[in-house]
Design a protein around this motif. Structure first.
Motif, PDB file in Angstrom:
ATOM      1  N   ALA A 131       2.806  10.638   2.914  1.00 24.51           N
ATOM      2  CA  ALA A 131       1.734  10.462   3.893  1.00 24.51           C
ATOM      3  C   ALA A 131       1.382  11.775   4.574  1.00 24.51           C
ATOM      4  CB  ALA A 131       2.144   9.417   4.920  1.00 24.51           C
ATOM      5  N   GLU A 132       2.397  12.606   4.821  1.00 26.80           N
ATOM      6  CA  GLU A 132       2.138  13.860   5.543  1.00 26.80           C
ATOM      7  C   GLU A 132       1.286  14.836   4.744  1.00 26.80           C
ATOM      8  OE1 GLU A 132       6.389  13.988   3.860  1.00 26.80           O
ATOM      9  OE2 GLU A 132       5.073  12.574   4.901  1.00 26.80           O
ATOM     10  N   SER A 152      -7.345   3.682  -5.422  1.00 22.04           N
ATOM     11  CA  SER A 152      -6.365   3.929  -6.468  1.00 22.04           C
ATOM     12  C   SER A 152      -5.791   5.327  -6.287  1.00 22.04           C
ATOM     13  CB  SER A 152      -7.008   3.822  -7.859  1.00 22.04           C
ATOM     14  OG  SER A 152      -7.549   2.532  -8.060  1.00 22.04           O
ATOM     15  N   GLY A 153      -4.593   5.513  -6.795  1.00 21.11           N
ATOM     16  CA  GLY A 153      -3.949   6.814  -6.700  1.00 21.11           C
ATOM     17  C   GLY A 153      -2.448   6.655  -6.720  1.00 21.11           C
ATOM     18  N   PRO A 154      -1.708   7.760  -6.793  1.00 19.98           N
ATOM     19  CA  PRO A 154      -0.243   7.691  -6.909  1.00 19.98           C
ATOM     20  C   PRO A 154       0.385   7.014  -5.701  1.00 19.98           C
ATOM     21  CG  PRO A 154      -0.966   9.924  -6.380  1.00 19.98           C
ATOM     22  CD  PRO A 154      -2.198   9.145  -6.708  1.00 19.98           C
ATOM     23  N   GLY A 166       0.817  -1.206   0.000  1.00 20.84           N
ATOM     24  CA  GLY A 166       0.000   0.000   0.000  1.00 20.84           C
ATOM     25  C   GLY A 166       0.852   1.258   0.000  1.00 20.84           C
ATOM     26  N   PRO A 167       0.367   2.344  -0.573  1.00 20.30           N
ATOM     27  CA  PRO A 167       1.109   3.601  -0.598  1.00 20.30           C
ATOM     28  C   PRO A 167       1.130   4.247   0.791  1.00 20.30           C
ATOM     29  CG  PRO A 167      -1.087   3.951  -1.457  1.00 20.30           C
ATOM     30  CD  PRO A 167      -0.960   2.465  -1.219  1.00 20.30           C
ATOM     31  N   PRO A 168       2.053   5.163   1.038  1.00 21.93           N
ATOM     32  CA  PRO A 168       2.138   5.809   2.356  1.00 21.93           C
ATOM     33  C   PRO A 168       0.840   6.490   2.778  1.00 21.93           C
ATOM     34  CG  PRO A 168       4.123   6.251   1.080  1.00 21.93           C
ATOM     35  CD  PRO A 168       3.172   5.558   0.155  1.00 21.93           C
TER      36      PRO A 168
END
Length: 257
Positions: free
Chosen positions: A72-73, A65-67, A12-14
């Motif tokens: 995260a911040e 979905s997304g970049p 998973g992305p940050p």
């Protein structure tokens, strides 16, 4: 889809970490928004279904979905989306209702992840090879269908095209911007006319759909747990048919974002 599909939360992305790190809190957040009398009704229906042997396993795909490289911040990326369908108006259960793609388990699915991916492919044509299953939420019981549903969280930076595969089952498929759900102007509480205002649950009035019921509850709980929710007027309570009438039928309706 017969082979077991592993969960890879590290993929998973940050920006999804606030949710992934707290998936065990989603069920409690869900229940906090369900009125006590509704919880009691669900519990009684669950018990009765168990006695009658009428409970069925099911799973839904909660696809973000997304970049991947958005920090995260910075919070939610502008282009983060959530895959949502609208069920056909002719269906026996939950007709015309917005929902995550999903359905009943088949013996060859080998678990809820397999069910969620298979059903998503059958309903939307999505390329499941692009998707990374990340985690599962606790199983939840949904009357009157009698399903024990497991929401499966998944991620794809680029999920590819989706479409309505069977118009007899699905009326609309859309990658909805997550910020449409976090926008306080799109939020309200909805209740069925057969019940009272005290039974109202979270809903989202978007450009092409009203998201309410189980799906609305899960999305609301995820926003709360991930810290994405913004203050909104939960005193805005609307009867279901009145809320459905607010869904625009042309481009002149309320803005989604």
């Amino acid at each position: 889809m017969s082979a077991a599909v592993p969960l890879t939360p590290e993929a998973g992305p940050p920006w999804l970490r606030p949710l992934l790190d707290n998936v065990d809190r989603v069920r409690d957040a869900y229940r906090r928004r369900v009125p006590p009398e509704v919880l009691a009704t669900i519990s009684a229906a669950n018990t009765q279904a168990a006695i009658a042997g009428a409970r069925r396993d099911a799973a839904v795909l909660v696809l973000f979905s997304g970049p991947h490289d958005a920090p995260a911040e910075a919070g939610l990326p502008t282009h983060a989306t959530l895959l949502v369908t609208v069920r056909a108006s002719t269906l026996r259960h939950h007709a015309g209702q917005a929902a995550f793609p999903g359905g009943a388990a088949d013996p060859e699915d080998d678990g809820p992840v397999g069910t969620a991916l298979r059903e998503a492919w059958e309903e939307t044509g999505i390329d499941t090879g692009r998707l990374q299953p990340l985690a599962t939420l606790d199983r939840m019981f949904i009357p009157p269908s009698g399903f024990h549903v497991v929401p499966v969280l998944a991620y794809a930076p680029e999920p590819g095209p989706v479409e309505v595969i069977d118009e007899a089952e699905t009326a609309l498929v859309s990658h909805v911007p997550v910020r449409a759900f976090t926008n306080p102007e799109n939020r309200l509480m909805v209740y069925r006319s057969a019940n009272t205002r005290r039974s109202a649950g979270p809903a989202f009035l978007l450009n092409q759909m009203l998201v309410w019921g189980f799906t609305g509850q899960v999305i609301s709980a995820m926003l709360d747990v991930a810290g994405w929710a913004r203050p909104w007027d939960d005193e805005k309570v609307v009867e279901l048919h009145d809320a459905m009438a607010m869904v625009p039928t042309d481009n002149g309706g309320p803005k989604q974002l």
